[in-house]
Design an enzyme around this catalytic site. Structure first.
Site, PDB file in Angstrom:
ATOM      1  CE  LYS A 185     -23.252  -7.561  41.757  1.00 43.93           C
ATOM      2  NZ  LYS A 185     -21.990  -6.518  41.408  1.00 43.93           N
TER       3      LYS A 185
ATOM      4  CE  LYS B  61       0.049  -1.128  41.096  1.00 44.92           C
ATOM      5  NZ  LYS B  61       1.299  -2.014  41.460  1.00 44.92           N
TER       6      LYS B  61
ATOM      7  N   GLY C 185     -17.594  -8.343  47.414  1.00 43.08           N
ATOM      8  CA  GLY C 185     -18.834  -9.437  47.125  1.00 43.08           C
ATOM      9  C   GLY C 185     -18.681 -10.485  47.901  1.00 43.08           C
ATOM     10  CB  SER C 186     -17.881 -14.006  47.481  1.00 38.85           C
ATOM     11  OG  SER C 186     -18.381 -13.683  46.000  1.00 38.85           O
TER      12      SER C 186
ATOM     13  N   GLY D 240     -12.918  -9.419  43.742  1.00 37.65           N
ATOM     14  CA  GLY D 240     -11.592 -10.171  44.403  1.00 37.65           C
ATOM     15  C   GLY D 240     -11.256  -9.644  45.718  1.00 37.65           C
TER      16      GLY D 240
ATOM     17  CG  ASP E 209     -21.708  -8.292  46.434  1.00 36.55           C
ATOM     18  OD1 ASP E 209     -22.018  -7.212  45.978  1.00 36.55           O
ATOM     19  OD2 ASP E 209     -21.643  -9.282  45.550  1.00 36.55           O
TER      20      ASP E 209
END
Lengths: 209, 298
Positions: free
Chosen positions: B85, B169, B239-240, B218, B28
């Site tokens: 996005k 999973k 991302g972050s 995450g 990102d």
């Protein structure tokens, strides 16, 4: 003539597995081997030390900027150069065609990618534009007697090449398939189709060498 | 050569693009400078957006497509593919991004959904799409709408990898459970998970999703990225995790190397040394359901 020793000691064909369409090339090679009834091992190369044990090397499609960086960082780049210099058959598709080249365009220079300089070619990184311009097309390839479906994804092209390079196919003013001795470069992705002719042609190069 | 005979935007071309990203890290970015750092670190693509998910979460309000001016600048800055996005269901944002020359559109739950019932009909586009999913039904519905790539939703902007692990999973467990089922049993599964039977049969046969499946939501450290690869992800979105880290350059490079060495703990140890602190983050379990981004999308 198939080399007797290669049949005795299980031959290895390596696919550079840094990033990109790796499993597709591995599958295509395995199917091509099976069709020929040849027992050989297809190995994925992520690290140093494996390339020198291989009788053939495939540099798959992916992002050339990323590939060039990591090939150098992992120390594989030098090994491929040495192997190609010894005449080990090498196949580069899409990003692989860029990696093999001697010279790049502005786009390539902008990122400071280290090309391997194995083929006497000058390439244009995104000769056919961005993803929205990507396409499929039926191609005439000099080594085949019927058209080959070329899958072009943000594809590069060879702008010019030296006298030692044999042009196998063109699209517009771009060279999209070429060979120089035992090194074969394609701007498209044979590994994304079911047509095994390219992989079989490459296999023949390995077996005859 | 007759250029009229070139076929653009076919399923093979769209899914093929996604396959070229395999084994890579997609980062990102919100500015051309960040995009350059990502490319330098070895990212396979960048995702252009207005603010990283952690900031979207903090600031609240309506999150929309990034400013086309910034997207354009990012496209002009890097040689690697640029993704961006669009809001769920906002096909006009997607059309604008396609017109800009974006290489892949992420119809993303990180932005505020524009349609409470429907996702974009992605078959109508030349450019390929990636969509988030938490389970097999969601993944196959998106593929049926034309998505060329799936990613786990995880819980974006948290720096907590647990939800990405859960979704990966979940999807893989559901695929394993399809093995050995008869046609009529597969029809029953398709009804249960609200997915087209053809895709359920194809997934059962292939024992994997019919398109590339990345991890997202995450991932904050080299170890997180390697964990997702060990769980069978084809690649990783971060991302972050990069530009909220103490040292983005080091973190970006380390995550790229971790994805390439995900099965080598000794090398991962080396890679993880001295990268500086990861993003602070927030435990995904502490987020109330109505604020969870993964609940968006249908």
């Amino acid at each position: 003539m198939i080399n007797f020793w290669k049949m005795v000691f299980l031959m290895k064909i390596g696919v550079i597995a840094i990033q990109g369409a790796v499993s597709e090339h591995v599958d295509a090679l395995r199917r091509a081997l099976e069709k020929r009834g040849i027992d050989a091992e297809v190995v994925e190369i992520k690290h140093k030390g494996i390339v020198p044990k291989c009788s053939g090397i495939v540099i798959p499609g992916g992002e050339s900027t990323t590939l060039c960086r990591l090939l150098a960082r992992e120390g594989i780049a030098e090994e491929i150069k040495e192997a190609a210099a010894k005449g080990v058959p090498t196949l580069g598709t899409c990003a692989g065609l860029i990696v093999l080249a001697k010279e790049g365009d502005q786009q390539v220079e902008k990122t400071g990618q280290e090309l391997l300089g194995i083929m006497d070619t000058r390439v244009n990184r995104n000769a056919f534009g961005r993803q929205r311009d990507s396409f499929e097309a039926k191609l005439e390839v000099a080594i085949f007697d019927s058209p080959f479906t070329g899958v072009f994804i943000r594809a590069p092209g060879i702008v010019s090449c030296g006298p030692g390079v044999k042009v196998l196919s063109r699209l517009g003013d771009m060279i999209i398939a070429a060979e120089q001795g035992n090194v074969l470069a394609l701007a498209f992705h044979p590994e994304l189709t079911d047509d095994l002719r390219i992989h079989q042609y490459f296999l023949d190069k390995i077996l005859n060498c | 050569m007759d250029f009229e005979k070139l076929r653009h935007g076919t399923e093979l071309i769209k899914r093929g693009f996604a396959r070229m990203q395999k084994g890579g890290v997609i980062m990102d970015v919100t500015t051309p400078e960040q995009a350059r750092i990502a490319e330098e670190a070895g990212a396979v693509a960048v995702m252009a957006l207005q603010a990283v998910p952690a900031d979207i979460r903090k600031e609240g309000g309506v999150a929309r497509m990034a400013d086309p001016e910034i997207v354009q600048q990012i496209i002009d800055t890097v040689t690697i593919p640029v993704m961006a996005k669009a809001r769920i269901g906002h096909f006009v944002e997607a059309e604008i991004l396609e017109a800009l020359g974006v290489d892949m559109v992420d119809e993303s739950e990180v932005l505020t959904p524009a349609d409470p019932f429907y996702h974009i009909d992605k078959t109508q586009f030349t450019v390929p799409f990636v969509c988030g999913a938490r389970n097999l039904g969601e993944a196959l519905r998106r593929i049926n709408e034309g998505a060329a790539m799936i990613r786990t939703k995880g819980e974006a902007g948290t720096g907590d990898v647990s939800q990405a692990v859960k979704h990966m999973k979940q999807i893989q467990g559901e695929i394993r459970a399809l093995a050995g089922k008869t046609k009529e049993e597969l029809i029953m599964v398709a009804r249960d998970i609200e997915a087209p039977i053809e895709l359920v049969v194809e997934t059962s046969k292939m024992q994997r999703l019919p398109v590339v499946n990345f991890a997202a939501g995450g991932v904050a450290t080299p170890a997180d990225a390697a964990l997702m690869m060990r769980l069978g992800a084809d690649g990783v979105f971060v991302g972050s995790g990069i530009f909220k880290a103490e040292n983005p350059e080091k973190m970006a490079k380390a995550i790229v190397e971790a994805v390439n060495n995900y099965d080598n703990p000794a090398k991962l140890a080396e890679i993880s040394k001295g990268v500086g602190a990861g993003m602070k983050g927030i435990c995904a379990d502490m987020i109330p359901v109505e604020e969870a981004l993964q609940e968006r999308g249908w």
